[in-house]
Design an enzyme around this catalytic site. Structure first.
Site, short mmCIF file in Angstrom:
data_model
loop_
_atom_site.label_atom_id
_atom_site.label_comp_id
_atom_site.label_asym_id
_atom_site.label_seq_id
_atom_site.Cartn_x
_atom_site.Cartn_y
_atom_site.Cartn_z
N ARG A 106 0.85 -1.18 0.00
CA ARG A 106 0.00 0.00 0.00
C ARG A 106 0.89 1.23 0.00
NH1 ARG A 106 -4.28 1.39 4.71
NH2 ARG A 106 -2.38 1.94 5.81
N THR A 110 -0.71 7.66 -1.02
CA THR A 110 -2.03 7.58 -1.69
C THR A 110 -2.93 6.51 -1.08
OG1 THR A 110 -1.29 5.91 -3.27
CG2 THR A 110 -0.90 8.23 -3.86
N ASP A 202 1.29 -2.02 12.23
CA ASP A 202 1.62 -2.52 10.89
C ASP A 202 1.93 -4.01 10.97
OD1 ASP A 202 2.97 -1.18 8.02
OD2 ASP A 202 3.32 -3.29 8.55
N ASP A 205 5.37 -5.25 9.51
CA ASP A 205 6.50 -4.83 10.34
C ASP A 205 6.55 -5.62 11.64
OD1 ASP A 205 7.42 -2.99 8.52
OD2 ASP A 205 6.37 -1.30 9.43
O1 LIG Z 1 -6.84 -2.43 3.12
P1 LIG Z 1 -5.64 -1.64 2.74
O2 LIG Z 1 -5.83 -0.16 3.01
O3 LIG Z 1 -5.18 -1.89 1.34
O4 LIG Z 1 -4.47 -2.03 3.75
C1 LIG Z 1 -4.20 -3.35 4.08
C2 LIG Z 1 -2.88 -3.79 3.51
O5 LIG Z 1 -1.81 -3.12 4.16
C3 LIG Z 1 -0.89 -4.09 4.68
O6 LIG Z 1 0.09 -4.42 3.78
P2 LIG Z 1 1.33 -3.43 3.46
O7 LIG Z 1 0.99 -2.50 2.35
O8 LIG Z 1 1.80 -2.80 4.73
O9 LIG Z 1 2.41 -4.41 2.87
P3 LIG Z 1 3.29 -5.50 3.64
O10 LIG Z 1 2.42 -6.68 3.87
O11 LIG Z 1 4.39 -5.78 2.69
O12 LIG Z 1 3.77 -4.90 4.93
C4 LIG Z 1 -1.79 -5.26 4.96
O13 LIG Z 1 -1.07 -6.46 5.14
C5 LIG Z 1 -2.72 -5.27 3.78
O14 LIG Z 1 -2.19 -5.94 2.65
O1 LIG Z 2 -3.68 -0.88 10.47
C1 LIG Z 2 -3.13 -1.30 9.43
C2 LIG Z 2 -3.56 -0.88 8.15
C3 LIG Z 2 -2.93 -1.37 7.06
N1 LIG Z 2 -1.91 -2.25 7.21
C4 LIG Z 2 -1.49 -2.63 8.44
O2 LIG Z 2 -0.54 -3.43 8.55
N2 LIG Z 2 -2.10 -2.15 9.51
MG LIG Z 3 2.93 -3.51 6.06
#
Ligand SMILES: O=P(O)(O)OC[C@H]1O[C@H](OP(=O)(O)OP(=O)(O)O)[C@H](O)[C@@H]1O
Ligand SMILES: O=c1cc[nH]c(=O)[nH]1
Ligand SMILES: [Mg+2]
Length: 211
Positions: A106, A110, A202, A205
């Site tokens: 994400r 944006t 997150d 993370d």
């Molecule tokens: O519903 P949304 O607003 O799209 O957010 C949710 C997304 O955000 C996080 O991933 P992230 O982008 O942090 O990637 P990662 O898993 O690599 O940390 C989470 O694991 C989802 O995939």
């Molecule tokens: O709260 C949140 C939202 C998006 N992605 C995450 O990992 N945590």
């Molecule tokens: Mg993430």
């Protein structure tokens, strides 16, 4: 068309473990183990409606009719990277499932999902799919992952998240009304950065110790 159902998996074991997943004091190792355990428990709930068929079995003392899962073909689709944290937990109960990967992150400005990787089983269209991601926030990532699967011709899709925001549930239900959503908790809202409140922070993370 109606809208997909939202199932909250409120089994006491799931809710208990989720509390420690949320806790900021939980370290990376414990967080990863708890997410794995909750994923297994949620897999139990999500497979509740799998059809059974009757077979004949010989016990040591008699012949009887008994039931087995009726040859269903399942596929698991973790959204990279955080979805990987739930994959092994689900595979413990569904070891014959094939696994496809959809890589999305994400954009922090944006909040739009950016796709960077897709690899799906060759017979993916014949499988009932469970898309796996701990977090359903705006719903952008889930919608994009389901879009990828539908463009490949997949038709039977469920979504599995640890924590969802109402905004994300509505967005997925509007975009993909045929997809049922299974969550451990439906939280209050999103903050101005698109994080789920109260949430768990997150997920990626916390799983991988990257912050
Ligand atoms: O519903 P949304 O607003 O799209 O957010 C949710 C997304 O955000 C996080 O991933 P992230 O982008 O942090 O990637 P990662 O898993 O690599 O940390 C989470 O694991 C989802 O995939
Ligand atoms: O709260 C949140 C939202 C998006 N992605 C995450 O990992 N945590
Ligand atoms: Mg993430």
């Amino acid at each position: 068309m109606g809208q997909g159902k939202l199932v909250i998996c409120d089994h006491p074991l799931i809710q208990h473990k989720l509390t420690f997943i949320r806790d900021v004091e939980t370290n990376t190792k414990d967080f990863r183990e708890l997410v794995d355990e909750v994923a297994t428990l949620m897999a139990y709930e999500i497979t509740r409606d799998i059809p059974l068929e009757t077979v004949t079995v010989q016990t040591p003392v008699a012949t009887t009719e008994s039931r087995v899962i009726s040859g269903r073909m399942l596929g698991l689709v973790p959204i990279l990277r955080a979805g990987l944290g739930m994959l092994d937990g689900v595979l413990k109960l569904l070891p014959a499932a094939k696994v496809g990967h959809v890589g999305l992150f994400r954009d922090p400005e944006t909040l739009q999902p950016v796709e960077y990787y897709t690899k799906l089983p060759t017979d993916v269209t014949e499988r009932e799919l469970i898309v796996i991601d701990p977090m359903l926030a705006t719903g952008g990532s889930a919608i994009a992952a389901i879009d990828v699967l539908k463009k490949r011709g997949c038709t039977q899709i469920k979504m599995m998240n640890l924590i969802a925001a109402p905004e994300g549930v509505k967005a997925v239900q509007d975009a993909h009304p045929d997809v049922d959503i299974y969550v451990a908790a439906l939280d209050e809202r999103l903050d101005e950065h698109g994080y789920i409140i109260p949430g768990l922070g997150d997920a990626g993370d916390r799983l991988y110790g990257t912050k």
